[in-house]
Write a protein that holds these residues in place. Structure first.
Motif: not given
Length: 456
Positions: A146-152, A385-390, A392-407
């Motif tokens: 739900s929260t995504v990091g950005s430089w702006m 937020v830091m992970l989604t910023l990373t 998005s900068t690399l062009g990797l799927p932001l949905a990947g962050a959801g894989l790690l929320l459980a732990i």
């Protein structure tokens, strides 16, 4: 029954002789504040395993959750006042420190240096262990957070919306939730402190009030900190009762990779930096133990900040005029665990999970984002937020962050412990390099417990 004069006179003598014996049944290190925290952790673990063995919703889990969350809330409640008073006072006191501007730049420089080596540790672990290959987690759990990091977002968050750094939002229940943006409070405090210095004599009453207010806030915070054995016991007990070993599941390899990366930072990177500056790594960790342990349990750099500052001043020998500047700044922008090790390992996990090959440029981007990204996420906070910023900068799927929320809660404990330890380390190293470290305090080797037991 009445006592004879001889009885009454002999009683004090017996009491006086017995008191030292009772007082020294345990060695000094086993009676102090740090030991009390360890006892609290042990008791909390026992209660946690008992609660884990009961039905899912039981009275013991509810009590542990309430006590733990209440303690963290108490730790945080005075943080806005502490940051404001400490930063305004420190800006004024920095006039007494030679080359104050150089000292501030040196602090930021060492934030970046330690972040650089921390992200290298994360990349090394991610490349060697390959936590994303063969992960048992299902791709169905991938979802954008739900929260995504950005430089702006960083640019917007650093500009204060009001002088209190206060924000409000409506909750799902229909109520209004108030929160403080600590980065904005830091910016406002720096501006007011600098303006007060420029105003000269006219601002002396304001600075005197702020310094007096700071002393009062520190006393209140110390009352709260003394509850740490109870609070930490409840927090670790609730963590065990809630997550247990099952939460690791198929992500156990990723959790192991994170903690190995954090261990490299804590046991190799930091000790090397300390040794190069003539500071004993063993002595440092012995003194900073309350900071590291409280960070691990509370998962809040801001909540631990009063302890970090107190330990830095009273056992590491960092001057108060500098510590009151460096520690609040570090608590908002210095995050080797959350912003360096974690995003590096997590980004490699996501890339490996989705079968994306990373180029040398991608690895360079991970380093760049991690070194400067701590400040970029300070306004919105959170390692996610830091992970989604990373990502998005690399062009990797932001949905990947959801894989790690459980732990997330499990790894956040180690990340925060690394964050707060690094904040104290930079303050000590910069002080040593600037020649302002109180060598007498360091050489005395005062136990942390003794220093913390002193009243403000």
């Amino acid at each position: 029954m009445s006592s004879s004069p001889s009885d009454s006179s002999s009683a004090p003598a017996a009491s006086a002789s017995d008191t030292p014996a009772r007082r020294h049944l345990l060695p000094g290190w086993a009676r102090g504040f740090g030991a009390q925290v360890i006892y609290g952790l042990i008791v909390g673990l026992i209660f946690g395993f008992i609660a884990r063995s009961l039905e899912p919703e039981n009275w013991l889990s509810a009590i542990l959750d309430w006590v733990g969350s209440t303690y963290v809330q108490l730790l945080k409640v005075m943080v806005p006042a502490l940051v404001f008073a400490a930063v305004v006072t420190s800006v004024a006191k920095l006039r007494e420190v030679t080359n104050a501007a150089k000292l501030a730049l040196s602090t930021i420089w060492w934030f970046m240096i330690t972040a650089f080596f921390s992200v290298l540790a994360g990349i090394l672990v991610g490349v060697v262990m390959k936590p994303g290959l063969g992960a048992g987690v299902s791709a169905d759990s991938a979802a954008e957070p739900s929260t995504v990091g950005s430089w702006m977002g960083f640019v917007n968050s650093i500009v204060p919306g009001n002088i209190l750094g206060l924000s409000a939002k409506a909750t799902d229940a229909g109520s209004i939730s108030l929160s403080f943006n600590v980065l904005q409070i830091l910016v406002v405090s720096l501006a007011l402190g600098t303006a007060a210095v420029k105003a000269g004599k006219a601002a002396e009453p304001f600075l005197s009030f702020t310094e007096s207010f700071l002393k009062v806030v520190q006393v209140v915070l110390w009352w709260i900190i003394r509850l740490a054995p109870i609070g930490t016991g409840a927090l670790i007990g609730n963590a065990v009762a809630t997550y247990g070993w099952e939460a690791l599941g198929s992500l156990g390899k990723f959790v192991l990779a994170i903690y190995i990366g954090l261990a490299i930072v804590l046991l190799i990177v930091y000790p090397v930096i300390l040794a190069l500056h003539g500071l004993s790594p063993v002595g440092f960790y012995r003194r900073v133990w309350p900071v590291t342990s409280l960070g691990f349990i509370t998962r809040s750099s801001m909540g631990v900040m009063p302890v970090t500052q107190r330990v830095s001043e009273q056992t590491l020998g960092v001057p108060s005029s500098y510590a009151s500047f460096a520690i609040p700044l570090g608590a908002t922008t210095k995050m080797d665990g959350c912003a360096s090790v974690y995003p590096a390992v997590a980004a490699l996990f996501v890339a490996q999970f989705f079968g994306v090959d990373l180029s040398p440029v991608d690895y360079l981007l991970i380093i760049v984002v991690s070194v400067i990204g701590s400040a970029a996420t300070a306004g919105t906070t959170g390692a996610v937020v830091m992970l989604t910023l990373t990502l998005s900068t690399l062009g990797l799927p932001l949905a990947g962050a959801g894989l790690l929320l459980a732990i997330e809660p499990i790894i956040d404990m180690g990340r925060t412990a690394t964050n707060v330890t690094g904040q104290a380390l930079v303050a000590a190293v910069v002080s040593r390099r600037a020649g302002i470290l109180d060598q007498d305090v360091w050489d005395r080797g005062e136990r942390v417990d003794t220093a913390l037991a002193q009243r403000s």
